[in-house]
Design a protein around this motif. Structure first.
Motif, PDB file in Angstrom:
ATOM      1  N   SER A   7       2.498  -5.942   4.069  1.00 44.88           N
ATOM      2  CA  SER A   7       1.574  -4.880   4.405  1.00 44.88           C
ATOM      3  C   SER A   7       1.642  -4.860   5.936  1.00 44.88           C
ATOM      4  CB  SER A   7       0.102  -5.114   4.158  1.00 44.88           C
ATOM      5  OG  SER A   7      -0.478  -4.234   4.672  1.00 44.88           O
ATOM      6  N   LEU A  13      -5.233   1.017   5.788  1.00 40.71           N
ATOM      7  CA  LEU A  13      -4.573   1.510   4.905  1.00 40.71           C
ATOM      8  C   LEU A  13      -5.081   1.894   3.415  1.00 40.71           C
ATOM      9  CD1 LEU A  13      -1.655  -1.192   5.756  1.00 40.71           C
ATOM     10  CD2 LEU A  13      -2.312   0.909   6.832  1.00 40.71           C
ATOM     11  N   THR A  14      -6.420   1.676   3.330  1.00 36.96           N
ATOM     12  CA  THR A  14      -7.034   1.912   2.162  1.00 36.96           C
ATOM     13  C   THR A  14      -8.360   2.928   2.433  1.00 36.96           C
ATOM     14  OG1 THR A  14      -8.426   0.043   2.277  1.00 36.96           O
ATOM     15  CG2 THR A  14      -6.246  -0.223   1.173  1.00 36.96           C
ATOM     16  N   ARG A  70       1.128  11.028  -0.787  1.00 29.04           N
ATOM     17  CA  ARG A  70      -0.008   9.854  -0.859  1.00 29.04           C
ATOM     18  C   ARG A  70      -0.795   9.624   0.391  1.00 29.04           C
ATOM     19  NH1 ARG A  70       0.896   5.324  -4.496  1.00 29.04           N
ATOM     20  NH2 ARG A  70       2.791   6.071  -5.165  1.00 29.04           N
ATOM     21  N   GLU A  76       0.800  -1.227  -0.197  1.00 25.43           N
ATOM     22  CA  GLU A  76       0.077   0.053   0.213  1.00 25.43           C
ATOM     23  C   GLU A  76       0.609   1.269  -0.119  1.00 25.43           C
ATOM     24  OE1 GLU A  76      -2.123  -3.400   2.168  1.00 25.43           O
ATOM     25  OE2 GLU A  76      -0.129  -2.228   2.411  1.00 25.43           O
ATOM     26  N   ARG A  77       2.142   1.284  -0.070  1.00 28.29           N
ATOM     27  CA  ARG A  77       3.053   2.253   0.195  1.00 28.29           C
ATOM     28  C   ARG A  77       2.827   2.972   1.281  1.00 28.29           C
ATOM     29  NH1 ARG A  77       7.443   2.067  -2.335  1.00 28.29           N
ATOM     30  NH2 ARG A  77       7.523   4.535  -3.069  1.00 28.29           N
ATOM     31  N   MET A  78       2.546   2.164   2.547  1.00 30.64           N
ATOM     32  CA  MET A  78       2.326   2.615   3.745  1.00 30.64           C
ATOM     33  C   MET A  78       3.651   2.260   4.765  1.00 30.64           C
ATOM     34  SD  MET A  78      -0.139   4.602   3.948  1.00 30.64           S
ATOM     35  CE  MET A  78      -1.457   4.909   3.112  1.00 30.64           C
ATOM     36  N   LEU A 107      -4.996  10.157   0.961  1.00 34.37           N
ATOM     37  CA  LEU A 107      -5.914   9.141   1.511  1.00 34.37           C
ATOM     38  C   LEU A 107      -6.664  10.078   2.657  1.00 34.37           C
ATOM     39  CD1 LEU A 107      -6.896   6.208   1.944  1.00 34.37           C
ATOM     40  CD2 LEU A 107      -4.808   5.730   3.223  1.00 34.37           C
TER      41      LEU A 107
END
Length: 446
Positions: free
Chosen positions: A93, A151-152, A127, A72-74, A131
């Motif tokens: 993740s 995360l989304t 990013r 998730e690029r988190m 969100l």
């Protein structure tokens, strides 16, 4: 303070001896590394112009960049640095994050991008900002995000607690401070700040019942479970939430909203009142209060029964209320001290400092001095100031020191006390914005 020789001696030591290519720790906190190491190096560079410090800051940024290499690029909150270096390793993740762990990269990463002219650091933070912006008005408490987040967009609103306190604070703080850093050029941050304040005024802020009938505010916690209907406000008071007064004073000044400055003043003075009324003049980590039944018409003598009713709900009716108050050593208006430690936190004096710089109200200097005298009396030891295990021990016992001193005592608490009594041109808020560890970063339009 004119400690230039000491400063450059420390810079030499950092340049020659500190590497961010290895660590003996099993895991590192990406959040803490960003706000403390990256923020500190960027600040030292902004203050001195020494290119060696920017080079080290870039090393930290490049290291942290790898912690975002997830589906998730988190960021991974507790990151196994060593495993990430293995060739062919794939990072999974993190699953979920605390709001502060997700939303507290924007200021330091953006400043790094501005100084290096490399957009990749800001893009990581942007990013996350996108969100949070997308989901802000669709949570169970519109305008606020829960302390525990997915995360989304579909999973972000997974928690049930909404607060400016623990696990969330700096994510909200940075909405206003990004307005300061970028000079209001990115409207997204101002809108997020305004949304959160509108929601907090409705669901978090309350006027505590107090013997002086002071018109003050405290920031509590909103709770809302899926399908449970409207959120309800828990009248808690966390020391961590005390940053809110300064955030509103700064945000109101930046956006031309006087009502926010006024609200910030009430919040800052609410924390001053908590210090004054607290055991030994200290505000412990967390306590429970009682709200005025009518925020617009609050009278202690008339409404004291509301406090007594809250005590009966908490402690039962087997003892007279007066005995409950005495047995638990409760200040007037307080219901419970559920976090009795005092760990030298900065949030209250931070808000007093920012409010003073915004309004020029000299009474704040006198109130801050009373805070300082109480803090120093309670925490001073032969070597340094120590955290206290319990500010409200039974039977008149002496305070028990925990033999610890968090780094924020030096980097934040003492710094804000010092700057409060300095000339306002020193670290002017027209030129500087402080990150959440009180590291000053030069504003883009200064």
């Amino acid at each position: 303070m004119d400690l230039k020789d000491e400063f450059y001696s420390a810079v030499d030591a950092v340049h020659n001896n500190i590497s961010f290519e290895a660590t003996t720790a099993n895991e590192i906190s990406t959040f803490e590394t960003s706000i403390r190491f990256l923020g500190g190096l960027l600040s030292a560079h902004d203050l001195s112009g020494d290119a060696r410090l920017l080079a080290k800051a870039r090393d930290v940024g490049d290291m942290l960049y790898k912690a975002f290499d997830t589906p998730e690029r988190m960021p991974i909150p507790k990151w196994d640095f060593h495993a990430a270096l293995d060739e062919g390793s794939v990072q999974g993740s993190p699953g979920q994050l605390l709001l502060a762990e997700m939303g507290s990269y924007s200021l330091d990463f953006t400043r790094l991008s501005l100084l290096t002219r490399d957009p990749k650091y800001h893009e990581l933070a942007a990013r996350i900002t996108d969100l949070l912006y997308e989901t802000q008005m669709t949570t169970k408490v519109p305008g606020l995000w829960p302390s525990h987040v997915g995360l989304t967009a579909d999973s972000l609103d997974r928690g049930s607690d909404y607060t400016f306190g623990a696990e969330a604070d700096s994510a909200y703080e940075y909405t206003a401070k990004m307005v300061a850093l970028l000079g209001g050029q990115v409207g997204q941050y101002e809108e997020m700040y305004a949304r959160s304040v509108d929601a907090a005024a409705k669901y978090l802020f309350y006027r505590p019942l107090n013997p002086g009938d002071e018109d003050i505010l405290v920031s509590g916690t909103a709770r809302s479970h899926a399908g449970s209907g409207a959120p309800w406000t828990e009248t808690s008071a966390q020391h961590l939430s005390c940053f809110a007064g300064g955030m509103l004073a700064l945000g109101g000044r930046l956006t031309g909203n006087k009502s926010h400055v006024d609200m910030g003043g009430k919040l800052a003075r609410g924390c001053v009142w908590l210090y004054k009324g607290g055991p030994r003049g200290l505000l412990p980590e967390a306590t429970m209060l009682v709200a005025c039944p009518d925020a617009g018409d609050c009278a202690w003598e008339r409404d004291i029964g509301v406090w007594h009713d809250a005590l009966r709900r908490k402690y039962g009716t087997s003892k007279p209320v007066e005995d409950v108050i005495a047995d638990n050593r409760l200040p007037q208006g307080w219901v419970n001290i559920y976090g009795g430690c005092y760990i030298l936190r900065p949030e209250a004096i931070e808000s007093v400092f920012v409010l003073y710089r915004v309004t020029g109200d000299r009474k704040l200097m006198d109130e801050a001095w009373e805070m300082w005298a109480a803090i120093d009396k309670a925490t001073r030891t032969a070597m340094a100031n120590s955290a206290v295990e319990d500010v409200n021990p039974p039977g008149g016992k002496r305070l028990r020191m925990s033999d610890s001193m968090e780094s924020f005592w030096l980097s934040e608490t003492l710094k804000y006390f010092y700057l409060l009594y300095s000339e306002p041109e020193l670290m002017s808020l027209d030129e500087w914005v402080f990150n959440t560890e009180a590291h000053p970063l030069r504003r883009m339009l200064s």
